[in-house]
Design a protein around this motif. Structure first.
Motif, PDB file in Angstrom:
ATOM      1  N   PHE A 269       3.260  -8.121   7.611  1.00  0.00           N
ATOM      2  CA  PHE A 269       3.571  -8.659   6.289  1.00  0.00           C
ATOM      3  C   PHE A 269       2.740  -7.919   5.242  1.00  0.00           C
ATOM      4  O   PHE A 269       1.757  -7.241   5.557  1.00  0.00           O
ATOM      5  N   GLN A 270       3.158  -8.064   3.999  1.00  0.00           N
ATOM      6  CA  GLN A 270       2.459  -7.417   2.892  1.00  0.00           C
ATOM      7  C   GLN A 270       2.319  -8.413   1.758  1.00  0.00           C
ATOM      8  O   GLN A 270       3.269  -9.146   1.433  1.00  0.00           O
ATOM      9  N   LEU A 271       1.146  -8.459   1.156  1.00  0.00           N
ATOM     10  CA  LEU A 271       0.934  -9.374   0.036  1.00  0.00           C
ATOM     11  C   LEU A 271       1.772  -8.928  -1.160  1.00  0.00           C
ATOM     12  O   LEU A 271       1.948  -7.719  -1.381  1.00  0.00           O
ATOM     13  N   PRO A 272       2.266  -9.871  -1.933  1.00  0.00           N
ATOM     14  CA  PRO A 272       3.220  -9.534  -3.007  1.00  0.00           C
ATOM     15  C   PRO A 272       2.586  -8.995  -4.288  1.00  0.00           C
ATOM     16  O   PRO A 272       3.039  -9.303  -5.387  1.00  0.00           O
ATOM     17  N   PHE A 273       1.537  -8.253  -4.182  1.00  0.00           N
ATOM     18  CA  PHE A 273       0.958  -7.590  -5.357  1.00  0.00           C
ATOM     19  C   PHE A 273       0.235  -6.339  -4.878  1.00  0.00           C
ATOM     20  O   PHE A 273      -0.058  -6.184  -3.691  1.00  0.00           O
ATOM     21  N   SER A 274      -0.032  -5.458  -5.811  1.00  0.00           N
ATOM     22  CA  SER A 274      -0.624  -4.162  -5.477  1.00  0.00           C
ATOM     23  C   SER A 274      -2.099  -4.141  -5.850  1.00  0.00           C
ATOM     24  O   SER A 274      -2.502  -4.695  -6.883  1.00  0.00           O
ATOM     25  N   PRO A 275      -2.926  -3.488  -5.026  1.00  0.00           N
ATOM     26  CA  PRO A 275      -4.348  -3.368  -5.363  1.00  0.00           C
ATOM     27  C   PRO A 275      -4.538  -2.396  -6.519  1.00  0.00           C
ATOM     28  O   PRO A 275      -3.674  -1.551  -6.784  1.00  0.00           O
ATOM     29  N   PRO A 276      -5.647  -2.485  -7.240  1.00  0.00           N
ATOM     30  CA  PRO A 276      -5.889  -1.551  -8.356  1.00  0.00           C
ATOM     31  C   PRO A 276      -6.027  -0.116  -7.838  1.00  0.00           C
ATOM     32  O   PRO A 276      -6.495   0.112  -6.732  1.00  0.00           O
ATOM     33  N   VAL A 277      -5.609   0.821  -8.648  1.00  0.00           N
ATOM     34  CA  VAL A 277      -5.666   2.229  -8.279  1.00  0.00           C
ATOM     35  C   VAL A 277      -6.973   2.835  -8.775  1.00  0.00           C
ATOM     36  O   VAL A 277      -7.398   2.597  -9.911  1.00  0.00           O
ATOM     37  N   GLY A 278      -7.632   3.614  -7.901  1.00  0.00           N
ATOM     38  CA  GLY A 278      -8.890   4.244  -8.258  1.00  0.00           C
ATOM     39  C   GLY A 278      -8.702   5.495  -9.098  1.00  0.00           C
ATOM     40  O   GLY A 278      -7.580   5.882  -9.440  1.00  0.00           O
TER      41      GLY A 278
ATOM     42  N   PHE B 190      -8.006  -0.063  -1.100  1.00  0.00           N
ATOM     43  CA  PHE B 190      -7.729  -0.814   0.121  1.00  0.00           C
ATOM     44  C   PHE B 190      -6.234  -1.090   0.207  1.00  0.00           C
ATOM     45  O   PHE B 190      -5.477  -0.846  -0.748  1.00  0.00           O
ATOM     46  N   ASP B 191      -5.813  -1.587   1.365  1.00  0.00           N
ATOM     47  CA  ASP B 191      -4.388  -1.778   1.648  1.00  0.00           C
ATOM     48  C   ASP B 191      -4.091  -3.262   1.823  1.00  0.00           C
ATOM     49  O   ASP B 191      -4.885  -3.988   2.428  1.00  0.00           O
ATOM     50  N   LEU B 192      -2.972  -3.698   1.286  1.00  0.00           N
ATOM     51  CA  LEU B 192      -2.588  -5.105   1.394  1.00  0.00           C
ATOM     52  C   LEU B 192      -1.380  -5.298   2.314  1.00  0.00           C
ATOM     53  O   LEU B 192      -0.749  -6.341   2.307  1.00  0.00           O
ATOM     54  N   ALA B 193      -1.045  -4.255   3.089  1.00  0.00           N
ATOM     55  CA  ALA B 193      -0.026  -4.382   4.133  1.00  0.00           C
ATOM     56  C   ALA B 193      -0.757  -4.506   5.469  1.00  0.00           C
ATOM     57  O   ALA B 193      -1.583  -3.660   5.808  1.00  0.00           O
ATOM     58  N   PHE B 194      -0.476  -5.563   6.212  1.00  0.00           N
ATOM     59  CA  PHE B 194      -1.264  -5.875   7.404  1.00  0.00           C
ATOM     60  C   PHE B 194      -0.423  -5.787   8.672  1.00  0.00           C
ATOM     61  O   PHE B 194       0.716  -6.265   8.715  1.00  0.00           O
TER      62      PHE B 194
END
Length: 260
Positions: free
Chosen positions: A79-88, A95-99
Motif C-alpha cells: 500500500f501507499q500513503l495518499p500523499f507525497s513526502p517533501p522533495v529535497g 523517504f518513501d511512503l510506499a510500503f
C-alpha cells in the motif's frame, strides 16, 4: 549450474566468501539481542534458550530460501500513503511512503528493538529497585517462554533482512544455503562466550543496549526507504567497542595499582 560447476568456478567461491562475511556481520545484531535477552533467564536455562534461538534463526533463513517466489512478493508494494513526502534539494524525496511487506516487517522489528532497548536502559538508570539486566541480585524478570517468543520475533526480522541481502548478492541457491549455515554456525559457537562476556561486564550491557537502540532506528529508516550504509553503523559500533575496551583496560590497571 551444478554443484561441481560451482565448485570449479572462482567467481562462485568469491561470491560465497563475500556472502559468508556479510551474513556473519548481519548476524551480530541478532546474536547481541539473543545474548542480552537470555542473560535474564536462570543460569541453567540460558544455554538452552540461546541454542533454541539460534536454531530458530537457521530454520527461518532456510525456510525463506526455499520460497524465493515468496521473497519476491515481500518487496512488492502493498500500500501507499495518499500523499507525497517533501522533495529535497536534489529533487528526490528523503523517504518513501510506499510500503512492502519487507518494509512493514523492518519497521515493526525496529520499533520492537527501540522499545526493548529503551525499556531496559530505563530500568538500568532508574534509582528504584527493579528487575533489570545490570542488577545481578534482582529476581529473574522473564520466563523461558517469553524469552523464546521475543527471540522468535526478532529472528524473523533479521532473517528477512539477511536472506534478501543474500538474494541480492548471488543467483545460486547452494551458495546462499552454505553461507547461511556457515554464518549461523559461527553465531552458535560465539553465543556462549559473547553472552558470558556481556553478563560479566555490566557497562558492556549498556553499550550493547545502545547498539540495539541504534539498530532499531536503522531498521525503521530502512522500512521508510532511507538507506543507511551498514559500514557506518558497524564502524560506529566497532569504535564504541574499542573505547569501552580501553575503559575496561584502564579500570583493570587501576585495580592492579590499588592492589600493589
Amino acid at each position: 549450474m551444478t554443484l561441481l560447476e560451482l565448485a570449479a568456478d572462482p567467481a562462485a567461491w568469491a561470491a560465497l566468501i563475500t556472502l559468508i562475511v556479510m551474513e556473519v556481520v548481519l548476524g551480530i545484531d541478532n546474536l547481541v539481542f539473543i545474548s542480552i535477552l537470555t542473560n535474564k533467564l536462570p543460569e541453567e536455562q540460558r544455554t538452552k534458550a540461546r541454542r533454541i534461538g539460534i536454531s530458530l534463526a537457521l530454520i527461518m533463513r532456510l525456510a525463506l530460501l526455499s520460497t524465493l517466489a515468496f521473497l519476491a512478493g515481500l518487496t512488492a508494494t502493498v500500500f501507499q500513503l495518499p500523499f507525497s513526502p517533501p522533495v529535497g534539494a536534489d529533487g528526490h524525496a528523503p523517504f518513501d511512503l510506499a510500503f512492502s511487506w519487507r518494509d512493514l516487517i523492518l519497521i515493526a522489528g525496529g520499533l520492537f528493538l527501540v522499545w526493548k532497548a529503551t525499556t531496559e536502559i530505563h530500568h538500568s538508570v532508574d534509582p528504584r529497585p527493579s528487575e533489570d539486566l545490570l542488577d545481578k541480585k534482582a529476581p529473574v524478570a522473564m520466563n523461558f517462554g517469553a524469552a523464546i517468543f521475543q527471540i522468535l520475533m526478532i529472528d524473523l526480522v533479521f532473517s528477512v533482512d539477511s536472506i534478501l541481502t543474500a538474494v541480492g548478492m548471488t543467483d545460486h541457491l547452494p551458495i546462499m544455503i552454505i553461507a547461511v549455515i556457515t554464518a549461523v554456525t559461527v553465531m552458535l559457537v560465539a553465543s556462549e562466550p559473547l553472552a558470558n562476556f556481556i553478563n560479566n561486564n555490566p557497562t558492556v550491557v549498556m553499550l550493547a543496549l545502545g547498539f540495539l537502540l541504534m539498530i532499531g532506528a536503522v531498521l525503521i529508516a530502512e522500512g521508510f526507504g532511507v538507506h543507511v550504509p551498514k559500514g557506518y553503523i558497524y564502524g560506529a559500533m566497532a569504535f564504541s567497542a574499542l573505547v569501552e575496551g580501553l575503559n575496561m583496560a584502564s579500570r583493570n590497571a587501576a585495580k592492579k595499582r590499588e592492589g600493589q
